[in-house]
Motif scaffolding. Structure first.
Motif, short mmCIF file in Angstrom:
data_model
loop_
_atom_site.label_atom_id
_atom_site.label_comp_id
_atom_site.label_asym_id
_atom_site.label_seq_id
_atom_site.Cartn_x
_atom_site.Cartn_y
_atom_site.Cartn_z
N ASN A 96 14.46 4.30 12.01
CA ASN A 96 13.56 4.74 13.09
C ASN A 96 13.39 6.25 13.11
OD1 ASN A 96 12.57 2.37 14.34
ND2 ASN A 96 14.60 1.99 15.20
N THR A 97 14.46 6.98 12.79
CA THR A 97 14.34 8.44 12.73
C THR A 97 13.33 8.82 11.65
OG1 THR A 97 16.56 8.82 13.56
CG2 THR A 97 15.60 10.58 12.24
N LEU A 98 13.41 8.19 10.48
CA LEU A 98 12.45 8.50 9.42
C LEU A 98 11.03 8.12 9.83
CD1 LEU A 98 14.61 7.42 6.34
CD2 LEU A 98 13.75 9.74 6.81
N ILE B 194 22.88 -1.47 13.20
CA ILE B 194 22.64 -0.29 14.03
C ILE B 194 22.31 0.94 13.18
CG2 ILE B 194 23.72 1.34 15.63
CD1 ILE B 194 25.35 -1.04 16.71
N THR B 195 23.08 1.15 12.11
CA THR B 195 22.85 2.33 11.28
C THR B 195 21.48 2.26 10.61
OG1 THR B 195 25.21 2.53 10.88
CG2 THR B 195 23.77 3.71 9.37
N PHE C 105 14.77 -0.91 5.14
CA PHE C 105 15.91 0.00 5.23
C PHE C 105 17.18 -0.84 5.20
CE2 PHE C 105 12.40 2.13 7.34
CZ PHE C 105 12.44 3.39 6.77
N GLU D 196 18.82 0.67 11.60
CA GLU D 196 17.80 0.91 12.64
C GLU D 196 17.73 2.39 12.99
OE1 GLU D 196 18.96 -1.36 16.05
OE2 GLU D 196 18.20 -3.27 15.27
N THR D 197 18.90 3.00 13.14
CA THR D 197 18.92 4.39 13.61
C THR D 197 18.28 5.32 12.60
OG1 THR D 197 20.95 3.92 14.82
CG2 THR D 197 20.43 6.23 14.46
N LEU D 198 18.72 5.27 11.33
CA LEU D 198 18.10 6.18 10.37
C LEU D 198 16.67 5.76 10.07
CD1 LEU D 198 18.59 8.81 8.88
CD2 LEU D 198 18.87 7.47 6.81
#
Lengths: 272, 272
Positions: free
Chosen positions: A25-27, A18-19, A70, A21-23
């Protein structure tokens, strides 16, 4: 090499992913012109598994554009193994460990952190209780224990109450109820009677008439319920009611449940 | 300076703050000996707002342990303003922008990315439709449109079906239904009739008898429903049923909904 191929993006983790994916995708939102093929590989817990992941990535690298990778793997052996792959590695843990060790004056544990695991058991149980509460109090189903609600979302039908309530519960552990506003409420310009003691916990949603009409038409095409006239009337009435009672509110038309939840937490000053 | 004070951790964002919280908290799990006071400040969209945030952080820095600051602000002006604060800044965007620009051969947009905004409208609508589907199909409520389910969670009562279903829907946009296994199902060692055509979509949950008994007792203390004997019987029967039908399953006793969802996606080979 097929240059038309999408660039593969791998999200690697020793846990849920999850982490990463989250960072990740934000980048990637910073590079809107690109198209990516996203692949999450969670639960990489041994060096052997890391080696087979490297083979997969190297295979993709040979076949198309260089992959982006990532990773939030914590173990230094696994990180080292992954770093040998033929992709651009963004090591989301390794990058910061030293800086944080210095700032905190202590050593990183090096153990997978399970940030999305059970963690603090009491906190986790309370999140699950919040989900149960949200299920029981969806759409005004139950008036029992409304005093336990930290926030009560009110709005005409189909303005986004349910998913926002669920997100507040599941992600933030907030006890949230939601309550529909209907024709009779507008007729007497009052809140539903059962909500009156809790007006300070109410948060209103509204949307645009056209958008509401489209969403309602998916349920009941051609109904007066879905008509632009009815939607406009209900939204205007709801907004007037919010203003009258000093209920803060938000237009859900162009914001996500994540954004609504963040706004509600901020405006209602809720600690999660 | 009060050295007993918790170390403040700020999660700063020009949007929801979800990404900053997620990576920040993941990094903090590497330092389990520390206690932190977590504060999220979302929607910092102007340099003025950034300046007042710096004042808040500097105030905290003067009063206690040096704050940690995780930021996902994108605008270079805001990042520059925030970088002047008297805390340890972890700039989650700035750190990687150059590396990614090189890897992708294009410039970062510099615009707030709204990674947790509406993004791709079709994808967002489908996530919301998944939430609606999950609500309608919770606890075997509706057998309509079961063929639309990507996964059907089956388990005895109180094994964690509902929050896992909600998480799959809300976070991953998966169409998930869930279905309770009851005494009659075990008596004839069969799946509920309405599930039979969909056995390949079924995923089972189990837990430990003691844990189940505790959870059930919260609802109905002293009932036979909550007795250790009944819980043990139901779980053994459910596991036998999963094995018999070749249904993959997972023990939910010591894993979170996030971990269950990641495992289910992986084992059922679901694309989210």
């Amino acid at each position: 090499m097929n240059t038309d191929a999408l660039r593969p993006v791998y999200f690697l983790s020793d846990s849920t992913g999850i982490t990463a994916e989250t960072l990740g995708n934000t980048l990637l939102t910073q590079f809107p012109g690109n198209n990516f093929d996203r692949i999450t590989i969670p639960f990489i817990t041994t060096v052997e598994q890391a080696r087979s992941v490297v083979k997969v990535i190297d295979g993709a690298a040979a076949a198309g554009p260089a992959p982006l990778v990532f990773s939030t793997a914590v173990s230094s052996e696994i990180r080292q193994t992954l770093s040998a792959c033929k992709g651009t590695i963004v090591d989301l843990i390794g990058t910061y460990v030293e800086q944080l060790e210095q700032a905190l004056g202590s050593h990183a544990s090096g153990e997978p952190g399970r940030a999305h695991g059970l963690g603090n058991a009491a906190r986790y149980q309370s999140r699950m209780a919040a989900v149960e509460y949200a299920m029981e109090h969806d759409d005004g189903q139950s008036l029992r224990a409304l005093e336990k609600a930290q926030v009560i979302l009110v709005a005409p039908s189909r303005c986004g109450k349910t998913p926002t309530t669920m997100y507040l519960a599941l992600q933030h552990g907030i006890f949230a109820a939601n309550f529909p506003l209907v024709e009779e409420d507008f007729a007497r310009e009052g809140l539903p009677k059962s909500l009156k003691p809790f007006v300070s916990k109410c948060f209103g949603l509204t949307t645009n008439p056209l958008r509401l009409s489209q969403v309602r038409a998916e349920r009941r095409r051609g109904s007066s319920y879905a008509s632009l006239r009815q939607c406009g009337f209900e939204l205007r009435s709801a907004e007037r009611l919010y203003e009258f009672h000093g209920i803060p509110y938000l237009n859900s038309a162009s914001v996500s449940v994540e954004e609504m939840a963040a706004t509600i937490l901020q405006k209602m000053n809720l600690k999660h």
